[in-house]
Motif scaffolding. Structure first.
Motif, short mmCIF file in Angstrom:
data_model
loop_
_atom_site.label_atom_id
_atom_site.label_comp_id
_atom_site.label_asym_id
_atom_site.label_seq_id
_atom_site.Cartn_x
_atom_site.Cartn_y
_atom_site.Cartn_z
N ASP A 1 50.81 -53.59 -87.84
CA ASP A 1 51.95 -53.49 -86.91
C ASP A 1 51.83 -52.19 -86.11
OD1 ASP A 1 52.75 -55.68 -88.34
OD2 ASP A 1 54.52 -54.75 -89.22
N ASP A 2 52.45 -52.17 -84.94
CA ASP A 2 52.61 -50.94 -84.14
C ASP A 2 51.29 -50.22 -83.91
OD1 ASP A 2 55.41 -51.43 -84.45
OD2 ASP A 2 55.30 -50.45 -86.40
N PHE A 3 50.30 -50.89 -83.44
CA PHE A 3 48.96 -50.32 -83.40
C PHE A 3 48.48 -49.99 -81.98
CE2 PHE A 3 44.28 -50.72 -84.51
CZ PHE A 3 44.28 -49.65 -85.38
N PHE A 4 48.70 -50.90 -81.03
CA PHE A 4 48.12 -50.75 -79.70
C PHE A 4 49.15 -50.23 -78.68
CE2 PHE A 4 45.44 -53.89 -81.80
CZ PHE A 4 44.17 -53.39 -81.52
N SER A 5 48.65 -49.46 -77.73
CA SER A 5 49.52 -48.96 -76.65
C SER A 5 49.66 -49.99 -75.54
CB SER A 5 48.93 -47.69 -76.05
OG SER A 5 48.68 -46.75 -77.05
N PHE A 6 48.68 -50.84 -75.42
CA PHE A 6 48.71 -51.87 -74.38
C PHE A 6 48.03 -53.12 -74.93
CE2 PHE A 6 46.89 -53.32 -70.05
CZ PHE A 6 48.03 -54.07 -69.77
N THR A 7 48.78 -54.20 -74.99
CA THR A 7 48.25 -55.47 -75.50
C THR A 7 48.23 -56.47 -74.35
OG1 THR A 7 49.17 -54.96 -77.67
CG2 THR A 7 48.53 -57.25 -77.26
N HIS A 8 47.05 -56.99 -74.08
CA HIS A 8 46.84 -57.80 -72.87
C HIS A 8 46.27 -59.17 -73.25
CE1 HIS A 8 44.08 -59.08 -69.55
NE2 HIS A 8 45.08 -58.71 -68.79
N GLN A 9 46.77 -60.18 -72.60
CA GLN A 9 46.22 -61.52 -72.81
C GLN A 9 46.24 -62.27 -71.48
OE1 GLN A 9 47.32 -64.16 -76.33
NE2 GLN A 9 48.20 -65.34 -74.65
N ARG A 10 45.11 -62.88 -71.14
CA ARG A 10 45.02 -63.49 -69.81
C ARG A 10 44.40 -64.89 -69.88
NH1 ARG A 10 41.91 -60.04 -65.25
NH2 ARG A 10 40.01 -60.87 -66.17
N LEU A 11 45.02 -65.81 -69.17
CA LEU A 11 44.47 -67.15 -68.93
C LEU A 11 44.09 -67.90 -70.20
CD1 LEU A 11 42.43 -66.34 -65.70
CD2 LEU A 11 44.69 -67.37 -65.88
N ILE B 1 53.07 -64.93 -79.03
CA ILE B 1 53.79 -63.79 -78.44
C ILE B 1 54.34 -62.87 -79.53
CG2 ILE B 1 55.82 -63.17 -77.06
CD1 ILE B 1 55.01 -65.37 -75.15
N HIS B 2 54.79 -63.47 -80.60
CA HIS B 2 55.26 -62.66 -81.73
C HIS B 2 54.13 -61.75 -82.24
CE1 HIS B 2 57.55 -61.60 -85.32
NE2 HIS B 2 56.42 -61.76 -85.99
N GLU B 3 52.93 -62.30 -82.33
CA GLU B 3 51.79 -61.52 -82.81
C GLU B 3 51.43 -60.39 -81.83
OE1 GLU B 3 51.37 -61.79 -86.13
OE2 GLU B 3 49.28 -61.42 -85.64
N LEU B 4 51.45 -60.71 -80.55
CA LEU B 4 51.11 -59.70 -79.54
C LEU B 4 52.10 -58.53 -79.61
CD1 LEU B 4 50.32 -61.95 -76.43
CD2 LEU B 4 48.73 -61.06 -78.12
N VAL B 5 53.37 -58.87 -79.79
CA VAL B 5 54.41 -57.83 -79.85
C VAL B 5 54.28 -57.05 -81.17
CG1 VAL B 5 56.91 -57.41 -79.92
CG2 VAL B 5 55.95 -59.06 -78.29
N ARG B 6 53.99 -57.76 -82.23
CA ARG B 6 53.90 -57.11 -83.54
C ARG B 6 52.89 -55.97 -83.56
NH1 ARG B 6 50.55 -57.11 -87.69
NH2 ARG B 6 49.20 -58.77 -86.90
N VAL B 7 51.74 -56.20 -82.94
CA VAL B 7 50.68 -55.18 -83.00
C VAL B 7 50.83 -54.09 -81.94
CG1 VAL B 7 49.02 -56.81 -84.02
CG2 VAL B 7 49.06 -56.48 -81.52
N THR B 8 51.88 -54.21 -81.12
CA THR B 8 52.09 -53.22 -80.05
C THR B 8 53.02 -52.12 -80.54
OG1 THR B 8 51.80 -54.99 -78.43
CG2 THR B 8 52.81 -52.94 -77.65
N ARG B 9 52.64 -50.90 -80.27
CA ARG B 9 53.39 -49.77 -80.78
C ARG B 9 54.62 -49.46 -79.93
NH1 ARG B 9 49.36 -44.69 -80.10
NH2 ARG B 9 51.20 -43.55 -80.75
N LEU B 10 55.46 -48.61 -80.46
CA LEU B 10 56.66 -48.17 -79.74
C LEU B 10 56.26 -47.55 -78.40
CD1 LEU B 10 59.71 -48.08 -80.51
CD2 LEU B 10 59.36 -45.68 -81.10
N ASN B 11 56.97 -47.91 -77.35
CA ASN B 11 56.68 -47.49 -75.98
C ASN B 11 55.37 -48.08 -75.44
OD1 ASN B 11 59.01 -45.96 -75.48
ND2 ASN B 11 58.15 -44.22 -76.62
#
Lengths: 302, 120
Positions: free
Chosen positions: A137-147, A161-171
């Motif tokens: 959890d809370d690992f990446f500063s920017f999580t990107h997914q395309r096409l 989307i839940h997974e993408l948000v989960r691994v994204t850090r605060l701010n």
């Protein structure tokens, strides 16, 4: 046995126009092309050298059409950046060049398309967002997914989307970029192809309309400052270099879906090819745009 | 030798307003201008400015002081004049007039700040 059934069904329906009304009462047929696909995956596009070339070309086309490799207002420091469904890894490698102080991780179901990263701060790894991203959890500063609209079924989008948000850090930021309708206002052949794609993809559990709800899904996962940005991109030689590139890419993408979609609908490839030719011609007359949608938001609470 | 650079001192509402302006103008450019090198350069400059505002907002509850580069000053001015053109060309409405009024006030306040060179 299966092949005989297909042969007789096609013979009996000689006067039937399969494009008139594609229904899934037709039995799906084996894919009749020489492309390589990912086995056991919902991903509909091929996974071969030809597709890798198209994906890399598409990356450059989108850069010129959108103006950047990302849409969210990110700014350094960005210690860790993630690209889900990285394909050849070209986006991850380019971001590693733009943000040399960051570590950029590109993740894909298969390593088959990975190209050796030119940057040491770019890592390409295998993993499946559907079964859970292999990160805390809370690992990446920017999580990107395309096409990935042709790879994620409608039922799976909320989980993704839940997974993408989960691994994204605060701010940190989450960004999704998808393509909407093939081309708006493009003429009868394109409308027909669009209808064909919608009908066939729905039978396989995909829903192109979901891209209009990506922003809402990001909000539901608690992201703030969510923006949904339609980006219309002109398609055709009439629109200069970017229009030419987008036309080449879109025709390439349509042709890449040919095998699986024709097989699924029981449509002869020759008819599909004719429709593609008609589309390419009418794009120069109708001067359409293909609308991409970028949705992004910021994680402000744990 | 003493270098000077303009400092943009903004309260939370002004930061939010400028971020909103960046989003609106980027959206307008995507919608209304064909992809060109100039349009894309403007989009990237706006995105970078918006990114700085977003980042500054994370660390300040009340207000921020942003040291602007020459390029960022130029982007800010282009943003505000571009939006004035955009709203100016829109059909008359109460919403348009309100937006123009807010833009004019914002432009004036920012111009004053940019004119006051602060010693570094």
């Amino acid at each position: 046995m299966f092949c005989f059934h297909w042969f007789f069904r096609r013979k009996k329906q000689a006067s039937f126009d399969p494009w008139e009304k594609v229904t899934m009462t037709n039995m799906p047929q084996p894919v009749q092309d020489n492309r390589t696909y990912l086995e056991g995956s919902a991903y509909q596009l091929p996974k071969d050298e030809e597709e890798d070339v198209r994906l890399n070309f598409q990356h450059h086309a989108l850069y010129h059409a959108i103006g950047n490799h990302y849409v969210a207002p990110i700014t350094p420091p960005l210690p860790l950046i993630l690209d889900v469904g990285t394909g050849t890894g070209i986006w991850a490698n380019e971001m590693a060049r733009l943000f040399p102080a960051s570590i950029v991780v590109g993740l894909d179901l298969s390593a088959r398309s990975f190209q050796r990263p030119a940057r040491e701060n770019c890592l390409l790894r295998t993993g499946n967002v559907l079964t859970g991203l292999p990160f805390p959890d809370d690992f990446f500063s920017f999580t990107h997914q395309r096409l990935l609209v042709a790879g994620i079924t409608a039922a799976n989008w909320p989980r993704v989307i839940h997974e993408l948000v989960r691994v994204t850090r605060l701010n940190g930021w989450v960004e999704l970029v998808e393509v909407g309708s093939l081309t708006d206002g493009a003429g009868p052949a394109t409308a027909r192809m669009q209808e064909f794609f919608v009908t066939v993809s729905q039978t396989m559990g995909f829903d192109g309309e979901i891209i209009h709800h990506l922003g809402d899904m990001l909000k539901q996962e608690g992201l703030q400052g969510v923006e949904t940005q339609p980006i219309p991109i002109p398609v055709g030689h009439w629109a200069g270099r970017v229009g030419q590139m987008m036309k080449h890419d879109l025709l390439g993408a349509v042709n890449a879906l040919r095998g699986r979609y024709c097989a699924q609908a029981g449509i002869p490839g020759e008819e599909f090819d004719q429709l593609v030719k008609d589309m390419a011609q009418e794009w120069e007359v109708y001067r359409p745009v293909c609308t991409f949608v970028a949705a992004y938001g910021k994680r402000v609470s744990a | 030798m003493m270098h000077t650079a303009p400092v943009l001192r903004l309260n939370a509402a002004q930061v939010a307003q400028l971020i909103g302006y960046c989003t609106t103008y980027r959206s307008f450019l995507w919608r209304s201008a064909l992809p060109t090198l100039e349009r894309n350069q403007m989009l990237r400059s706006l995105q970078a400015l918006q990114g700085r505002l977003e980042k500054a907002r994370e660390h300040a509850q009340v207000g921020i002081a942003l040291l602007l580069t020459r390029e960022e000053q130029h982007t800010l001015k282009q943003l505000l004049s571009g939006l004035i053109q955009m709203y100016g060309n829109a059909p008359p409405s109460e919403q348009r007039n309100q937006a123009l009024g807010e833009l004019a006030a914002c432009r004036l306040a920012i111009q004053r700040m940019l004119d006051q060179m602060q010693p570094l």
